[in-house]
Scaffold this motif. Structure first.
Motif, PDB file in Angstrom:
ATOM      1  N   SER A  86       0.820  -1.205   0.000  1.00 22.13           N
ATOM      2  CA  SER A  86       0.000   0.000   0.000  1.00 22.13           C
ATOM      3  C   SER A  86       0.857   1.259   0.000  1.00 22.13           C
ATOM      4  CB  SER A  86      -0.927   0.016   1.212  1.00 22.13           C
ATOM      5  OG  SER A  86      -1.672   1.212   1.250  1.00 22.13           O
ATOM      6  N   ALA A  87       0.432   2.250  -0.773  1.00 19.84           N
ATOM      7  CA  ALA A  87       1.142   3.526  -0.830  1.00 19.84           C
ATOM      8  C   ALA A  87       0.657   4.497   0.248  1.00 19.84           C
ATOM      9  CB  ALA A  87       0.981   4.157  -2.210  1.00 19.84           C
ATOM     10  N   MET A  88      -0.360   4.119   1.014  1.00 14.96           N
ATOM     11  CA  MET A  88      -0.861   5.009   2.054  1.00 14.96           C
ATOM     12  C   MET A  88      -1.712   4.241   3.063  1.00 14.96           C
ATOM     13  SD  MET A  88      -3.669   7.147  -0.123  1.00 14.96           S
ATOM     14  CE  MET A  88      -2.296   7.875  -1.024  1.00 14.96           C
ATOM     15  N   ASP A  89      -2.039   4.895   4.157  1.00  9.00           N
ATOM     16  CA  ASP A  89      -2.946   4.320   5.151  1.00  9.00           C
ATOM     17  C   ASP A  89      -4.376   4.365   4.611  1.00  9.00           C
ATOM     18  OD1 ASP A  89      -0.702   4.192   6.707  1.00  9.00           O
ATOM     19  OD2 ASP A  89      -1.272   5.819   8.058  1.00  9.00           O
ATOM     20  N   GLY A  90      -5.088   3.270   4.762  1.00  9.47           N
ATOM     21  CA  GLY A  90      -6.468   3.244   4.264  1.00  9.47           C
ATOM     22  C   GLY A  90      -7.054   1.853   4.340  1.00  9.47           C
ATOM     23  N   TYR A  91      -7.765   1.464   3.254  1.00  8.94           N
ATOM     24  CA  TYR A  91      -8.441   0.167   3.228  1.00  8.94           C
ATOM     25  C   TYR A  91      -8.162  -0.501   1.879  1.00  8.94           C
ATOM     26  CZ  TYR A  91     -10.857   1.802   7.357  1.00  8.94           C
ATOM     27  OH  TYR A  91     -11.140   2.272   8.623  1.00  8.94           O
ATOM     28  N   ALA A  92      -7.737  -1.780   1.956  1.00 10.57           N
ATOM     29  CA  ALA A  92      -7.517  -2.584   0.751  1.00 10.57           C
ATOM     30  C   ALA A  92      -8.809  -3.315   0.400  1.00 10.57           C
ATOM     31  CB  ALA A  92      -6.380  -3.583   0.984  1.00 10.57           C
ATOM     32  N   LEU A  93      -9.098  -3.390  -0.907  1.00  9.91           N
ATOM     33  CA  LEU A  93     -10.373  -4.000  -1.334  1.00  9.91           C
ATOM     34  C   LEU A  93     -10.293  -4.352  -2.819  1.00  9.91           C
ATOM     35  CD1 LEU A  93     -11.762  -1.406  -3.018  1.00  9.91           C
ATOM     36  CD2 LEU A  93     -11.968  -0.555  -0.674  1.00  9.91           C
ATOM     37  N   ALA A 126      -4.245 -11.016  -0.186  1.00 10.57           N
ATOM     38  CA  ALA A 126      -4.768 -11.787  -1.315  1.00 10.57           C
ATOM     39  C   ALA A 126      -6.224 -11.416  -1.541  1.00 10.57           C
ATOM     40  CB  ALA A 126      -4.628 -13.278  -1.035  1.00 10.57           C
ATOM     41  N   GLY A 127      -6.599 -11.268  -2.805  1.00 12.07           N
ATOM     42  CA  GLY A 127      -7.971 -10.944  -3.134  1.00 12.07           C
ATOM     43  C   GLY A 127      -8.251  -9.458  -3.231  1.00 12.07           C
ATOM     44  N   THR A 128      -7.240  -8.593  -2.979  1.00 11.46           N
ATOM     45  CA  THR A 128      -7.449  -7.138  -3.093  1.00 11.46           C
ATOM     46  C   THR A 128      -6.604  -6.591  -4.241  1.00 11.46           C
ATOM     47  OG1 THR A 128      -5.654  -6.546  -1.553  1.00 11.46           O
ATOM     48  CG2 THR A 128      -7.832  -6.975  -0.610  1.00 11.46           C
ATOM     49  N   ASP A 129      -7.055  -5.456  -4.788  1.00 13.24           N
ATOM     50  CA  ASP A 129      -6.318  -4.858  -5.905  1.00 13.24           C
ATOM     51  C   ASP A 129      -6.263  -3.337  -5.847  1.00 13.24           C
ATOM     52  OD1 ASP A 129      -8.865  -3.998  -6.693  1.00 13.24           O
ATOM     53  OD2 ASP A 129      -9.109  -5.628  -8.154  1.00 13.24           O
ATOM     54  N   THR A 130      -6.776  -2.759  -4.772  1.00  5.99           N
ATOM     55  CA  THR A 130      -6.913  -1.307  -4.700  1.00  5.99           C
ATOM     56  C   THR A 130      -6.859  -0.865  -3.244  1.00  5.99           C
ATOM     57  OG1 THR A 130      -8.345  -1.333  -6.654  1.00  5.99           O
ATOM     58  CG2 THR A 130      -8.436   0.645  -5.282  1.00  5.99           C
ATOM     59  N   VAL A 131      -6.378   0.369  -3.016  1.00  4.61           N
ATOM     60  CA  VAL A 131      -6.411   0.962  -1.677  1.00  4.61           C
ATOM     61  C   VAL A 131      -7.090   2.317  -1.767  1.00  4.61           C
ATOM     62  CG1 VAL A 131      -5.037   1.909   0.223  1.00  4.61           C
ATOM     63  CG2 VAL A 131      -4.336  -0.226  -0.880  1.00  4.61           C
ATOM     64  N   ILE A 132      -8.014   2.563  -0.844  1.00  7.50           N
ATOM     65  CA  ILE A 132      -8.643   3.872  -0.715  1.00  7.50           C
ATOM     66  C   ILE A 132      -8.164   4.482   0.596  1.00  7.50           C
ATOM     67  CG2 ILE A 132     -10.828   5.102  -0.397  1.00  7.50           C
ATOM     68  CD1 ILE A 132     -12.169   3.083  -2.174  1.00  7.50           C
ATOM     69  N   MET A 133      -7.696   5.726   0.496  1.00  6.82           N
ATOM     70  CA  MET A 133      -7.150   6.376   1.687  1.00  6.82           C
ATOM     71  C   MET A 133      -8.239   6.571   2.740  1.00  6.82           C
ATOM     72  SD  MET A 133      -6.685  10.386   0.566  1.00  6.82           S
ATOM     73  CE  MET A 133      -5.655  10.010  -0.836  1.00  6.82           C
ATOM     74  N   GLN A 134      -7.821   6.549   3.992  1.00  2.00           N
ATOM     75  CA  GLN A 134      -8.767   6.576   5.105  1.00  2.00           C
ATOM     76  C   GLN A 134      -9.589   7.871   5.141  1.00  2.00           C
ATOM     77  OE1 GLN A 134      -6.100   5.888   8.353  1.00  2.00           O
ATOM     78  NE2 GLN A 134      -5.326   8.001   8.404  1.00  2.00           N
ATOM     79  N   PHE A 161      -1.888  -9.425   6.582  1.00  2.89           N
ATOM     80  CA  PHE A 161      -3.153 -10.124   6.799  1.00  2.89           C
ATOM     81  C   PHE A 161      -3.018 -11.549   6.279  1.00  2.89           C
ATOM     82  CE2 PHE A 161      -7.274 -11.469   4.996  1.00  2.89           C
ATOM     83  CZ  PHE A 161      -8.054 -11.433   6.140  1.00  2.89           C
ATOM     84  N   GLU A 162      -3.439 -12.517   7.082  1.00  2.00           N
ATOM     85  CA  GLU A 162      -3.372 -13.913   6.678  1.00  2.00           C
ATOM     86  C   GLU A 162      -4.736 -14.342   6.143  1.00  2.00           C
ATOM     87  OE1 GLU A 162      -1.977 -16.261   9.901  1.00  2.00           O
ATOM     88  OE2 GLU A 162      -0.001 -15.268  10.005  1.00  2.00           O
ATOM     89  N   GLY A 163      -4.708 -15.009   5.030  1.00  2.00           N
ATOM     90  CA  GLY A 163      -5.959 -15.438   4.412  1.00  2.00           C
ATOM     91  C   GLY A 163      -6.252 -14.585   3.195  1.00  2.00           C
ATOM     92  N   GLU A 164      -7.501 -14.686   2.706  1.00  2.00           N
ATOM     93  CA  GLU A 164      -7.902 -13.982   1.491  1.00  2.00           C
ATOM     94  C   GLU A 164      -9.120 -13.116   1.763  1.00  2.00           C
ATOM     95  OE1 GLU A 164      -9.188 -14.955  -3.162  1.00  2.00           O
ATOM     96  OE2 GLU A 164      -8.394 -16.522  -1.839  1.00  2.00           O
ATOM     97  N   CYS A 165      -9.064 -11.912   1.243  1.00  2.00           N
ATOM     98  CA  CYS A 165     -10.192 -10.996   1.367  1.00  2.00           C
ATOM     99  C   CYS A 165     -11.309 -11.462   0.423  1.00  2.00           C
ATOM    100  CB  CYS A 165      -9.743  -9.575   1.033  1.00  2.00           C
ATOM    101  SG  CYS A 165     -11.039  -8.331   1.185  1.00  2.00           S
TER     102      CYS A 165
END
Length: 402
Positions: A49-56, A99-107, A79-83
């Motif tokens: 991740s390039a910043m603090d936020g949420y992966a999805l 695993a299972g994420t491809d994007t981050v949205i800043m908090q 994180f262990e496992g897959e989103c």
């Protein structure tokens, strides 16, 4: 002899030293690489991740604005496992993408209600994600042979996990001052005596150039002691440097010994200060004879010897000090005939233009001018007096004078 001709004559004769050794990275600062460096890993080694936020998953927000928080991914604690679809993962800057994420949205673009995270934007795939190898790819040539290692390269090598490098040996440079009038600092001066300042300037510059130094001290005007010093310096070092005793017509034993023991040319360089200069070979060492006046010795070492030592060190990336145009704000006295390297103080005015003023006394023994200066004002060989308002060329001091 023009300054450029002198430099070219020197560089045409010398070749890089060939001895190398394997050196621990912690000890490699200032050394020159003897081999290309190929990256053994990808940097970063994982998507992060390039910043603090949420992966999805970006596609999950096509039909909703709210996802369920399913866990956390911190730097060093992924994180262990897959989103799963409809979920998101709290993520910190530099943390591995789950695993299972491809994007981050800043908090700052979210609203939090317990485990329900509402997003205020619709992202694109890979937003705020640093992919594997984004900085350096596995097998990529990151540094080439001939690169001198500085504070810009050391962390790069460390980021690749490289613990040691193959580097050229530093050029070993012996030097001494000559003259019965010279006394060491800390002693009381008698009539007609001066302190030996040249060795302190020479040593400081040589160390900044990245050389190993051998200080042979002050050698009195005694043929036997001078001969011993020349023998020691020319057999134990790659380069021997002296200050004083190279002016044509000067009554000095130095020139007699050099004529007998070496193949030395005594040059008259069209530069001021620094007209007398000697170059050649004595035994296995290259010889550079600097003028005796303090500013002249410093200037010839900086202008003529610095590029030679860079070539000996194998530094193929060496660049001469930067020159730019500037507006003179004071008078610069000069007579045509030699290239002047006057000491100046440059600044940048409100319009973003370079301006330069003289430091005052430009005598070859006035070393206070070097302390005050941050550049050389390079006045062309056939140029005369420069009035305030005229354009001049300045050469900004490189790192070796700081």
């Amino acid at each position: 002899m023009p300054v450029e001709t002198a430099i070219n004559n020197i560089l045409e004769q010398v070749s890089p030293l060939t001895k190398t050794s394997t050196v621990a990275l912690a000890d490699a600062m200032g050394l020159v690489l003897a081999q290309d460096i190929l990256s053994p890993i990808n940097v970063p080694p994982f998507a992060n991740s390039a910043m603090d936020g949420y992966a999805l998953r970006a596609e999950d927000l096509a039909s909703t604005d709210t996802l369920v928080l399913a866990g956390k991914s911190f730097a060093g604690i992924p994180f262990e496992g897959e989103c799963q679809a409809g979920q998101c993962i709290r993520i910190m800057t530099g943390a591995e993408m789950p695993a299972g994420t491809d994007t981050v949205i800043m908090q700052e673009e979210t609203a939090v209600d317990g485990d329900n995270i509402t997003f205020n934007i619709k992202p694109k795939v890979n937003d705020n994600v640093r992919p594997i190898g984004d900085d350096v790819s596995l097998g990529e040539t990151v540094l080439v042979t001939g690169t001198r290692l500085t504070a810009r390269e050391m962390p790069l090598l460390a980021s690749l996990g490289i613990a040691q490098v193959e580097a050229f040996h530093r050029p070993k440079v012996a030097f001494f001052s000559t003259g019965d009038e010279l006394r060491p600092v800390g002693e009381t001066l008698e009539a007609g005596q001066i302190y030996d300042s040249n060795r302190y300037g020479i040593r400081a510059l040589l160390e900044k150039f990245g050389c190993e130094v051998l200080d042979l001290g002050i050698i009195p005007d005694c043929p036997e002691k001078l001969r011993d010093a020349f023998l020691k310096g020319s057999t134990e070092a790659d380069v021997l440097i002296t200050s004083g005793g190279v002016s044509v017509g000067e009554a000095d034993y130095t020139k007699d010994i050099l004529d007998q023991e070496g193949q030395i040319g005594f040059w008259k360089i069209a530069m001021k200060p620094g007209k007398p200069f000697a170059f050649g070979k004595i035994n296995n060492a290259w010889f550079c004879g600097l003028p005796g006046n303090p500013v002249s010795a410093m200037l010839t070492l900086y202008q003529l010897v610095q590029p030679m030592l860079a070539k000996l060190a194998g530094n193929s990336q060496y660049q001469p000090p930067v020159r730019v145009k500037a507006k003179a704000t004071t008078l610069f006295k000069k007579r045509p005939g030699r290239t002047d390297f006057q000491r100046g103080i440059y600044s940048i005015n409100a319009e973003g233009q370079f301006e330069v003023a003289t430091t005052g006394n430009q005598g070859s023994g006035a070393f206070s001018s070097m302390h005050l200066a941050n550049c050389f004002v390079v006045l062309e060989q056939e140029r005369g007096r420069v009035q305030a308002g005229e354009d001049v060329t300045i050469e900004i001091f490189n790192h070796t004078l700081y």
